[in-house]
Design a protein around this motif. Structure first.
Motif, PDB file in Angstrom:
ATOM      1  N   ILE A  15       0.955  -1.273  -0.010  1.00 34.98           N
ATOM      2  CA  ILE A  15       0.237   0.197  -0.394  1.00 34.98           C
ATOM      3  C   ILE A  15       1.041   1.791  -0.056  1.00 34.98           C
ATOM      4  O   ILE A  15       0.664   1.460  -0.227  1.00 34.98           O
ATOM      5  N   ARG A  19       0.541   4.480  -2.677  1.00 32.14           N
ATOM      6  CA  ARG A  19       0.853   5.451  -2.966  1.00 32.14           C
ATOM      7  C   ARG A  19       1.275   6.475  -2.900  1.00 32.14           C
ATOM      8  O   ARG A  19       1.309   7.301  -3.615  1.00 32.14           O
ATOM      9  N   ALA A  74       3.112   4.790   6.248  1.00 35.05           N
ATOM     10  CA  ALA A  74       2.070   3.297   6.116  1.00 35.05           C
ATOM     11  C   ALA A  74       2.779   2.256   7.123  1.00 35.05           C
ATOM     12  O   ALA A  74       2.673   1.255   6.134  1.00 35.05           O
ATOM     13  N   SER A  77      -0.388  -0.611  12.319  1.00 38.69           N
ATOM     14  CA  SER A  77      -0.742  -0.090  12.677  1.00 38.69           C
ATOM     15  C   SER A  77      -0.662   0.973  14.572  1.00 38.69           C
ATOM     16  O   SER A  77      -0.061   1.831  15.144  1.00 38.69           O
ATOM     17  N   HIS A  80       1.144   3.809  14.140  1.00 29.72           N
ATOM     18  CA  HIS A  80       0.261   5.481  13.355  1.00 29.72           C
ATOM     19  C   HIS A  80       1.082   6.376  14.030  1.00 29.72           C
ATOM     20  O   HIS A  80       1.512   7.523  14.270  1.00 29.72           O
ATOM     21  N   CYS A  96      -1.739   9.071   6.530  1.00 23.23           N
ATOM     22  CA  CYS A  96      -1.549   7.817   7.023  1.00 23.23           C
ATOM     23  C   CYS A  96      -2.477   7.092   7.191  1.00 23.23           C
ATOM     24  O   CYS A  96      -3.648   7.582   6.644  1.00 23.23           O
ATOM     25  N   GLN A  97      -1.826   5.919   6.637  1.00 19.88           N
ATOM     26  CA  GLN A  97      -2.611   4.600   6.465  1.00 19.88           C
ATOM     27  C   GLN A  97      -3.814   4.602   7.684  1.00 19.88           C
ATOM     28  O   GLN A  97      -3.847   4.845   8.781  1.00 19.88           O
ATOM     29  N   LYS A  98      -5.229   4.291   7.465  1.00 18.17           N
ATOM     30  CA  LYS A  98      -6.333   4.103   9.106  1.00 18.17           C
ATOM     31  C   LYS A  98      -5.479   2.721   9.499  1.00 18.17           C
ATOM     32  O   LYS A  98      -4.966   2.049   8.800  1.00 18.17           O
ATOM     33  N   ASP A 124      -5.785   7.612   4.434  1.00 20.70           N
ATOM     34  CA  ASP A 124      -6.308   7.005   3.757  1.00 20.70           C
ATOM     35  C   ASP A 124      -7.425   5.855   3.684  1.00 20.70           C
ATOM     36  O   ASP A 124      -8.034   4.961   3.820  1.00 20.70           O
ATOM     37  N   SER A 126     -10.340   5.751   1.964  1.00 21.28           N
ATOM     38  CA  SER A 126     -10.422   5.908   0.270  1.00 21.28           C
ATOM     39  C   SER A 126     -11.615   5.593  -0.292  1.00 21.28           C
ATOM     40  O   SER A 126     -11.407   5.929  -1.524  1.00 21.28           O
TER      41      SER A 126
END
Length: 349
Positions: A15, A19, A74, A77, A80, A96-98, A124, A126
């Motif tokens: 991922i 991105r 990325a 978690s 983050h 930031c990614q979730k 993100d 998305s």
């Protein structure tokens, strides 16, 4: 800042690399630094942007903060929130990614850091950027479907994550709800003007057996199936079903359907695809197509953030919604108890 922002990328797995490619090809930002604990991942990404600096950790990025404007995160978690806060306090914008945090207190701390630093923060989420949801949301915002009284949200994945940390709530924050369901709960609240959630009921399962709800230092097990009902302040009932490893007969079943007194609308995936979505408007037994594939939506949240950063955007008050979303997830994990002032394991102090 305005102009062409200089970005670092932390985490270059699938991922993160996707991105990176999306932002690079959009051309609104420069790729200045690539970081990942895997030297192979860094080497592969460097082939796309050979002039970029390289490193392995957030500390490497912070050491070059004066040469950067933002960071795309990325990583796993559990990292983050702390990584986002460190970047924001160093003056860097963050994409930031979730999930942004494993719980509401972590999320609230990141948003507070973005506000204090006046830096652009985005996550993100998305699916907001699919053509399907871009077609449906205006119908809801304009009242074209009347009063919305029911929303059905579905995200079943016939597979599960391939990294061990996903299966430890202390590292991931939870299972399929925080991994998949978060996208659809966000869509419902985003489309319905952020209505306050007044009621939550949730049933969580692991391996086909009920999983006890967590309210503190509980077991690290995560759910692989969830059935959730949210009641919103205007009386709307939102039903969420999500899972990992469900024998659904296809790779994925994904949908968000909205039903009102003046009609309905739904986005649905095609043929088990994770990427191809249709959108339709319903009037009784009639259906009108609103959107259909192809739709290259996966990197739009990232490129939108990069474009806003290039245009000089600072703190976006809309990211307060991220705290509300995290509070709802905490209530789901607590089985409906309001735990907004209660931290689950992993709180950022």
């Amino acid at each position: 800042m305005s102009g062409r922002p200089r970005l670092a990328f932390l985490g270059l797995g699938w991922i993160g690399r996707h991105r990176l490619e999306a932002i690079h090809h959009a051309g609104r930002a420069g790729i200045a630094m690539l970081c990942d604990p895997s030297t192979d991942a860094v080497a592969s990404a460097s082939a796309l942007v050979p002039a970029a600096m390289t490193g392995t950790t957030m500390d490497d990025i912070l050491a070059r903060a004066d040469d950067l404007d933002g960071v795309v995160i990325a990583s796993p978690s559990a990292l983050h929130a702390s990584q986002s806060i460190a970047a924001l306090e160093a003056g860097l914008a963050v994409f930031c990614q979730k999930p942004l945090g494993r719980n509401a207190p972590e999320t609230r701390a990141v948003v507070a850091a973005a506000r204090a630093a006046d830096r652009l923060l985005a996550v993100d989420l998305s699916y907001r950027h699919t053509a399907a949801m871009q077609a449906i949301r205006p119908l809801l915002q304009q009242g074209d479907l009347g009063e919305i009284f029911a929303v059905d949200l579905t995200f079943h994945n016939a597979y599960g994550p391939d990294k061990p940390w996903f299966y430890d709530a202390r590292l991931s924050g939870g299972g399929c709800v925080i991994d998949l369901g978060v996208h659809l709960v966000d869509l419902a609240l985003w489309c319905l003007d952020g209505q306050r959630v007044t009621g939550v009921t949730a049933q969580l399962f692991a391996g086909g057996r009920p999983l006890p709800h967590r309210t503190g230092d509980d077991a690290a097990a995560v759910e692989d199936f969830a059935a959730v009902t949210l009641t919103l302040e205007k009386g709307t009932v939102v039903r969420l079903a999500c899972s990992w490893k469900l024998p659904a007969g296809r790779d994925a079943v994904i949908g968000a359907a909205f039903y009102g007194t003046g009609g309905g609308a739904a986005m649905r995936n095609l043929g088990g695809s994770f990427y191809d979505f249709t959108a339709e408007r319903f009037d009784g037994t009639a259906a009108q197509a609103l959107a259909s594939p192809p739709d290259d939506w996966g990197g739009r949240a990232a490129t939108d953030w990069a474009a806003r950063l290039a245009d000089g955007a600072g703190f976006d008050p809309d990211c307060e919604r991220l705290v509300t979303l995290a509070e709802v997830l905490d209530r789901i994990y607590a089985g409906g108890v309001d735990v907004r002032e209660q931290a689950r394991p992993g709180t950022v102090d």
